[in-house]
Design an enzyme around this catalytic site. Structure first.
Site, PDB file in Angstrom:
ATOM      1  N   HIS A  76      30.775  38.590  36.580  1.00 54.61           N
ATOM      2  CA  HIS A  76      30.131  37.470  37.298  1.00 54.61           C
ATOM      3  C   HIS A  76      28.837  37.973  37.742  1.00 54.61           C
ATOM      4  O   HIS A  76      28.225  37.335  38.802  1.00 54.61           O
ATOM      5  CB  HIS A  76      31.196  37.058  38.377  1.00 54.61           C
ATOM      6  CG  HIS A  76      32.374  36.711  37.940  1.00 54.61           C
ATOM      7  ND1 HIS A  76      32.760  35.318  37.796  1.00 54.61           N
ATOM      8  CD2 HIS A  76      33.619  37.211  37.873  1.00 54.61           C
ATOM      9  CE1 HIS A  76      34.042  35.136  37.459  1.00 54.61           C
ATOM     10  NE2 HIS A  76      34.559  36.318  37.371  1.00 54.61           N
ATOM     11  N   ASN A 149      38.174  30.460  39.656  1.00 53.45           N
ATOM     12  CA  ASN A 149      37.611  30.000  38.473  1.00 53.45           C
ATOM     13  C   ASN A 149      37.512  28.763  38.241  1.00 53.45           C
ATOM     14  O   ASN A 149      38.585  27.884  38.674  1.00 53.45           O
ATOM     15  CB  ASN A 149      38.121  31.049  37.166  1.00 53.45           C
ATOM     16  CG  ASN A 149      37.743  32.555  37.129  1.00 53.45           C
ATOM     17  OD1 ASN A 149      36.777  32.672  37.793  1.00 53.45           O
ATOM     18  ND2 ASN A 149      38.293  33.340  36.577  1.00 53.45           N
TER      19      ASN A 149
HETATM   20 FE1  HDE Z   1      37.233  38.778  39.783  1.00 55.86          FE
HETATM   21  N1  HDE Z   1      35.779  40.328  40.373  1.00 55.86           N
HETATM   22  N2  HDE Z   1      38.723  40.234  39.210  1.00 55.86           N
HETATM   23  N3  HDE Z   1      38.573  37.364  38.999  1.00 55.86           N
HETATM   24  N4  HDE Z   1      35.892  37.300  40.303  1.00 55.86           N
HETATM   25  C1  HDE Z   1      34.671  40.275  40.569  1.00 55.86           C
HETATM   26  O1  HDE Z   1      33.727  41.214  42.417  1.00 55.86           O
HETATM   27  C2  HDE Z   1      38.588  41.722  39.406  1.00 55.86           C
HETATM   28  C3  HDE Z   1      39.661  37.570  38.486  1.00 55.86           C
HETATM   29  C4  HDE Z   1      36.265  36.104  40.289  1.00 55.86           C
HETATM   30  O2  HDE Z   1      30.473  34.885  42.899  1.00 55.86           O
HETATM   31  C5  HDE Z   1      34.116  41.134  41.169  1.00 55.86           C
HETATM   32  O3  HDE Z   1      32.138  40.788  43.926  1.00 55.86           O
HETATM   33  C6  HDE Z   1      39.797  42.304  39.308  1.00 55.86           C
HETATM   34  C7  HDE Z   1      40.344  36.464  38.507  1.00 55.86           C
HETATM   35  C8  HDE Z   1      34.925  35.378  40.673  1.00 55.86           C
HETATM   36  O4  HDE Z   1      30.360  37.106  43.784  1.00 55.86           O
HETATM   37  C9  HDE Z   1      35.286  42.533  41.180  1.00 55.86           C
HETATM   38  C10 HDE Z   1      40.542  41.311  38.777  1.00 55.86           C
HETATM   39  C11 HDE Z   1      39.730  35.526  39.221  1.00 55.86           C
HETATM   40  C12 HDE Z   1      33.951  36.607  40.985  1.00 55.86           C
HETATM   41  C13 HDE Z   1      36.239  41.649  40.444  1.00 55.86           C
HETATM   42  C14 HDE Z   1      39.858  39.938  38.647  1.00 55.86           C
HETATM   43  C15 HDE Z   1      38.517  36.172  39.394  1.00 55.86           C
HETATM   44  C16 HDE Z   1      34.624  37.658  40.769  1.00 55.86           C
HETATM   45  C17 HDE Z   1      32.856  41.909  40.598  1.00 55.86           C
HETATM   46  C18 HDE Z   1      41.874  41.432  38.083  1.00 55.86           C
HETATM   47  C19 HDE Z   1      39.901  34.015  39.260  1.00 55.86           C
HETATM   48  C20 HDE Z   1      32.432  36.481  41.356  1.00 55.86           C
HETATM   49  C21 HDE Z   1      31.643  41.327  41.760  1.00 55.86           C
HETATM   50  C22 HDE Z   1      42.688  42.090  39.106  1.00 55.86           C
HETATM   51  C23 HDE Z   1      40.865  33.580  40.098  1.00 55.86           C
HETATM   52  C24 HDE Z   1      32.296  36.253  42.913  1.00 55.86           C
HETATM   53  C25 HDE Z   1      32.363  41.118  42.888  1.00 55.86           C
HETATM   54  C26 HDE Z   1      30.967  36.091  43.226  1.00 55.86           C
HETATM   55  C27 HDE Z   1      34.113  38.990  40.893  1.00 55.86           C
HETATM   56  C28 HDE Z   1      37.465  42.295  40.082  1.00 55.86           C
HETATM   57  C29 HDE Z   1      40.321  38.984  38.216  1.00 55.86           C
HETATM   58  C30 HDE Z   1      37.246  35.421  39.939  1.00 55.86           C
HETATM   59  C31 HDE Z   1      34.799  43.897  40.277  1.00 55.86           C
HETATM   60  C32 HDE Z   1      40.168  43.809  39.214  1.00 55.86           C
HETATM   61  C33 HDE Z   1      41.769  36.342  38.349  1.00 55.86           C
HETATM   62  C34 HDE Z   1      34.608  34.125  40.845  1.00 55.86           C
HETATM   63  O5  HDE Z   1      35.627  43.058  42.337  1.00 55.86           O
END
Ligand code: HDE
Length: 695
Positions: A76, A149
């Protein structure tokens, strides 16, 4: 050799750079507040001699510049944010004690960041990808982050698979390409070994993954969360954002061209909408259910690869979100905002969804890496807007250490001894009973990987099904290893045999593979859900959309003015495209400025187009390749095309004069303008697609 005197001269002091539109001009200083006399020249020994290390002004400026970048988000990375408010439309006090849901009519400030997932910070806005929809609510009892999302399910069921998924979709480690897209071997290799992804794959291959703009997409919390009320009773909840503007996506061929014409298409759209006062709005809906619903539901509510169809469990609208303010500074706000799924407030709690549990470790951890200090919570965009008192102290960039003697508790310093716990108001976890042996397993209730993929596919209109098939053929045609293509078709056989056949034909597979081995057979009894389709949930207005009008000198003033009035009455935007950006003179001799020169304003940037050249102008445009593309692309992308009689040579040169259909509307009199805008409410002429694309 000619040398200048040591006194030299002062470069860059032209009066023009000190002119201002008004207001007091502030004196430039160093970071220490020391006034600066000369910001154009470094300190030298002689006018052509070496620069002196002593120059603290130069050193400070370069030092700060050298450290301007922070690590981009690992996923993201490319995002765009805006401020707004959330308004509670009904009290949910019966199901949650969350302060934000207690009082109808109350407004809570929010910051929202939309994003793509795979591309880096500088990538284009319209790859085929999931979009992030992250909302920070600054509630009176602390910050609540709903980090969702635009798709209600996810690729994987367990957080331990996330690094593999992300490695696979991002550029390969040796060649560093392809970037910002999933159409490559590594991604499909991983997916072909991951049947749990098949439901998500259907969504990502649908037009949901190429939204027209952030304003026209839904958002989902994805996981099941808990609401907890004042009596300690828990209710499961799934969160939905529904755009008031209706759902809308672009076509794939269009997306490819938009990325070249305007890689900032989505961020520009949000900026333009908010700064022109057309504030985008979403409704917040909740699906509420109890343990008994969870027990009888066909799938496990803790499995993030499944959704609960709205027809089975209606979405109750409880609030609205309005974005009404762009950021003052992109870095300070959009880049430094730190969303964490662990940021929940009293009355909201996690569920045991294994993906959610892994996320709550990952987000806090990643913010420390990105922002460099545990004190990122003090940055204005991250700080709560309610009182905050605790004994956390020191660390890099400590900005608000506790005052007074006590930095621990309990203590004997009374009111001066700092904050105390509040067992009543404070956050308490829902005491869900937990037991079982410690083991590394996946629950059998997570084993059905194809049934909801099939349900999604069958819920689409014929045109949407065609787009899913086309997308799979496009992506898998970019895969070099045939075995991977075969493995994917083998999975599709478990989703829908017609889709599998179409993709196999599109790829030119010589032999149909056997269906993939499935842990559970695909259910045939799930009823279709209209809410899963974009086209069944489109808008009934052209409001907020953009009309591109191609004009030349001599444009018919009466038609042009009628069109402008009709577009304004609809609440849409009109952009003028002309051979020169300086503008055109209409038939009455009035001069109008253009928004774009024709090659900078291709029709892919607009929702519908109108061709209003003069007779002379049409002949000139007919000889211009970009003007011909403007017309033929609008036709191929199934857009409504309005045209005046003089435009005929241009329609002919674009090769569409003999194919005009109901979506091509003559505007020969002022009364035709509002009728054309009314027709545009349907957004696209989908019946045309099978005629222009017969593959
Ligand atoms: Fe994320 N995800 N994600 N994700 N995600 C990040 O956090 C992660 C997942 C989502 O505008 C990171 O700040 C793991 C689902 C958004 O700043 C990180 C897993 C959904 C954003 C991270 C998921 C999301 C992130 C990277 C699986 C929808 C952007 C930078 C367990 C419900 C937020 C940060 C923004 C961002 C990890 C799966 C949505 C690395 C480990 C499911 C919208 O922490």
């Amino acid at each position: 050799m000619k040398t200048k005197s040591d006194k030299g001269f002062t470069a860059g002091k032209g009066g023009e750079i000190h002119q201002s539109a008004g207001g007091e001009i502030k004196t430039m200083t160093t970071q220490q507040g020391v006034p600066i006399a000369d910001d154009q020249n470094s300190l030298r020994a002689g006018s052509r001699g070496p620069t002196l290390l002593e120059d603290q002004i130069l050193r400070e400026k370069l030092f700060h510049f050298d450290h301007e970048r922070i690590p981009e988000r690992v996923v993201h990375a490319r995002g765009y944010g805006a401020h707004g408010y959330f308004e509670t439309l009904e009290s949910l006090a019966d199901v949650t004690r969350a302060d934000i849901f207690q009082r109808k009519g109350e407004k809570t400030p929010v910051f929202v960041r939309f994003s793509t997932v795979a591309g880096n910070k500088g990538s284009a806005d319209l790859p085929r990808d999931v979009r992030g929809f992250a909302v920070k609510f600054y509630t009176q009892e602390g910050n609540w982050d709903l980090v969702g999302n635009n798709i209600p399910v996810f690729f994987i069921q367990d957080a331990i698979k996330f690094p593999d998924l992300v490695h696979a979709v991002k550029d390969a480690p040796d060649r560093a390409f392809p970037q910002a897209q999933s159409a490559h071997d590594n991604f499909w290799d991983f997916i072909s070994f991951t049947p749990e992804s098949m439901h998500m794959i259907m969504w990502v291959m649908s037009d949901r993954a190429i939204p027209r703009s952030f304003r026209f997409m839904q958002g989902f919390g994805v996981h099941t969360f808990r609401f907890v009320n004042a009596a300690g009773k828990s209710t499961f909840v799934k969160f939905h954002w529904k755009p008031k503007q209706g759902l809308q996506s672009v076509m794939w061929n269009e997306a490819l061209k938009i990325n070249g014409a305007d890689p900032d298409f989505h961020r520009r759209d949000l900026w333009d909408a908010i700064t022109s006062g057309s504030y985008p709005e979403w409704e917040l809906g909740v699906q509420l259910f109890d343990e008994s619903f969870a027990d009888q539901f066909e799938f496990d509510v803790l499995d993030a690869t499944k959704l609960i169809p709205e027809e089975q469990l209606p979405v109750r609208i409880v609030g609205r979100l309005v974005l009404d303010r762009v950021v003052d500074n992109f870095f300070a706000e959009t880049e430094q905002v730190a969303f964490c799924t662990q940021n929940i407030v009293p009355g909201i709690d996690h569920s045991d969804d294994p993906l959610l549990q892994g996320r709550s470790f990952s987000y806090l951890d990643t913010q420390l890496k990105r922002l460099g200090s545990p004190n990122f919570t003090y940055l204005p965009i991250n700080a709560p807007k309610c009182p905050m008192h605790h004994f956390q102290q020191d660390g890099h960039m400590a900005m608000q250490n506790p005052k007074g003697r006590a930095n621990y508790e309990p203590n004997s310093w009374g009111a001066e001894g700092g904050p105390r716990e509040d067992p009543q108001r404070g956050f308490s976890s829902y005491p869900a009973p937990v037991q079982g042996p410690k083991q590394r397993v996946r629950s059998e209730t997570f084993a059905d990987h194809y049934s909801q993929a099939r349900q999604f596919y069958l819920s689409q209109t014929a045109i949407e099904q065609k787009h899913i098939g086309d997308a799979l053929v496009f992506e898998l045609s970019k895969v070099e290893k045939e075995l991977i293509r075969q493995r994917m078709v083998a999975h599709l056989l478990n989703v829908d045999s017609g889709l599998a056949q179409k993709v196999a034909d599109g790829l030119g597979l010589e032999k149909m593979p056997d269906p993939a081995a499935a842990a559970m057979p695909t259910r045939q009894d799930l009823v279709t859900s209209d809410k899963l389709s974009i086209l069944k949930n489109g808008p009934d207005s052209f409001k907020g959309r953009k009309l591109g009008v191609l004009v030349t000198d001599g444009v018919d003033a009466a038609l042009f003015e009628a069109l402008q009035r009709a577009v304004e009455a609809e609440g849409a935007m009109l952009k003028i495209i002309a051979p020169r950006v300086g503008g055109v003179k209409d038939s009455k001799g009035k001069h109008t400025k253009a928004d774009e020169k024709v090659d900078g304003g291709p029709s892919v940037l607009f929702d519908a187009v109108v061709l209003l050249p003069s007779e002379e102008g049409a002949k000139i445009l007919a000889r211009d390749a970009t003007a011909r593309d403007f017309v033929s692309d609008a036709f191929a992308h199934c857009k409504f095309i309005g045209y005046c009689a003089a435009a005929k040579p241009l329609l002919e040169a674009a090769g569409i004069a003999g194919m005009l259909d109901d979506g091509c509307i003559a505007i020969d009199a002022a009364e035709a303008a509002p009728k054309f805008v009314e027709a545009c409410r349907a957004l696209r002429v989908w019946e045309r697609e099978t005629k222009v694309d017969q593959t």
